[in-house]
Design an enzyme around this catalytic site. Structure first.
Site, PDB file in Angstrom:
ATOM      1  N   ASP A   1      32.039   9.431 -30.646  1.00 15.77           N
ATOM      2  CA  ASP A   1      32.067  10.789 -30.344  1.00 15.77           C
ATOM      3  C   ASP A   1      33.378  11.151 -30.731  1.00 15.77           C
ATOM      4  O   ASP A   1      34.130  12.099 -29.604  1.00 15.77           O
ATOM      5  CB  ASP A   1      31.666  11.131 -28.942  1.00 15.77           C
TER       6      ASP A   1
ATOM      7  N   HIS B   1      36.025   1.927 -19.619  1.00 15.11           N
ATOM      8  CA  HIS B   1      35.542   2.812 -20.785  1.00 15.11           C
ATOM      9  C   HIS B   1      35.166   1.330 -22.076  1.00 15.11           C
ATOM     10  O   HIS B   1      33.636   0.870 -22.544  1.00 15.11           O
ATOM     11  CB  HIS B   1      35.333   3.829 -20.866  1.00 15.11           C
TER      12      HIS B   1
HETATM   13 FE    FE Z   1      32.333  10.174 -25.166  1.00 16.29          FE
HETATM   14 ZN    ZN Z   2      33.210   7.066 -25.089  1.00 16.79          ZN
END
Ligand code: FE
Ligand code: ZN
Length: 253
Positions: free
Chosen positions: A60, A113
């Site tokens: 994404d 992340h």
């Molecule tokens: Fe994302």
């Molecule tokens: Zn991500």
């Protein structure tokens, strides 16, 4: 010297960003959540895309690279990890600079992340594009990195000037606010949470935010203050952060 930022919603809760250096007309998009939406926005603005700036490899964020590149001929700049799903014209890392016409972006290493996550900061324009590292009242899940790495990344972002406008990649703020209220009852947070719920009810975005607002109310940046509330009293700052992150991962509200 001025940069125009055009923000638009796409996919289920992503934000796409087109940025244009007004002096030169050079235009970039930050990540490629949805190629079709990016190409539509470019067309309606009458902008021609020169650069794709990726923050990390997730679909994404880089999944639209190939289609956007094919349609526009834009060059792609991002961290090495993007090559897991797309091609790069230039690999960058923390400390590098990326020029968009007269606008200068500094690359800030913001792993956690994903391991190679980066953010793009323009000190002159006082804007930062932080991908999935720092969210309004939240932070990204630790899919690849350690709490220690993410804490260091968040501290690098929190060290930017308070009046830096922060563009995060998802509209997660209402659910982040519900979690924040479960671990923090600071008046500034309560006031902000009310404003967030009201804005979302009106269908308004809560992104962008600012470094100052996040430093004052984001429970992840406030982890050392909240240590006792999350069972990490007396522990180090990154351990307190880890406890807040774990509490959020468990939170159902
Ligand atoms: Fe994302
Ligand atoms: Zn991500």
């Amino acid at each position: 010297m001025s940069l125009t930022v055009h923000q638009f919603a796409c996919l289920s809760d992503n934000y796409g960003f087109l940025v244009r250096d007004e002096a030169s007309g050079y235009t970039a998009c930050i990540d490629t959540p949805e190629a079709g939406a990016i190409l539509r926005e470019l067309k309606s603005l009458g902008w021609k895309l020169d650069l794709i700036l990726n923050t990390h490899w997730h679909p994404d964020h880089a999944g639209g690279n190939a289609d956007v590149q094919a349609a526009t001929g834009a060059r792609v700049v991002g961290p090495a990890e993007v090559t897991r799903i797309a091609t790069l014209d230039r690999e960058v890392r923390g400390g590098d600079q990326v020029q968009l016409g007269d606008t200068r972006f500094e690359v800030i290493e913001s792993g956690g992340h994903t391991l190679g996550h980066i953010a793009f900061h323009s000190p002159e324009e006082k804007v930062a594009f932080v991908g999935d590292t720092l969210f309004a009242l939240g932070c990204g899940r630790l899919f690849e990195g350690t709490p220690e790495q993410m804490w260091a990344s968040l501290q690098r972002l929190a060290a930017l000037p308070d009046d830096t406008t922060v563009y995060c990649a998802h509209e997660y703020t209402a659910s982040n606010a519900r979690f924040a209220l479960s671990v923090d009852d600071d008046p500034a947070l309560r006031a902000r949470a009310e404003a967030v719920f009201a804005a979302r009810e009106r269908g308004e975005p809560t992104v962008p935010t600012t470094i100052g607002l996040e430093r004052a109310t984001n429970p992840f940046l406030r982890a050392p203050v909240l240590a006792e509330r999350v069972g990490a009293a007396g522990q180090s700052d990154h351990q307190a952060f880890a406890a807040v992150r774990a509490a959020k991962d468990m939170f159902r509200g």
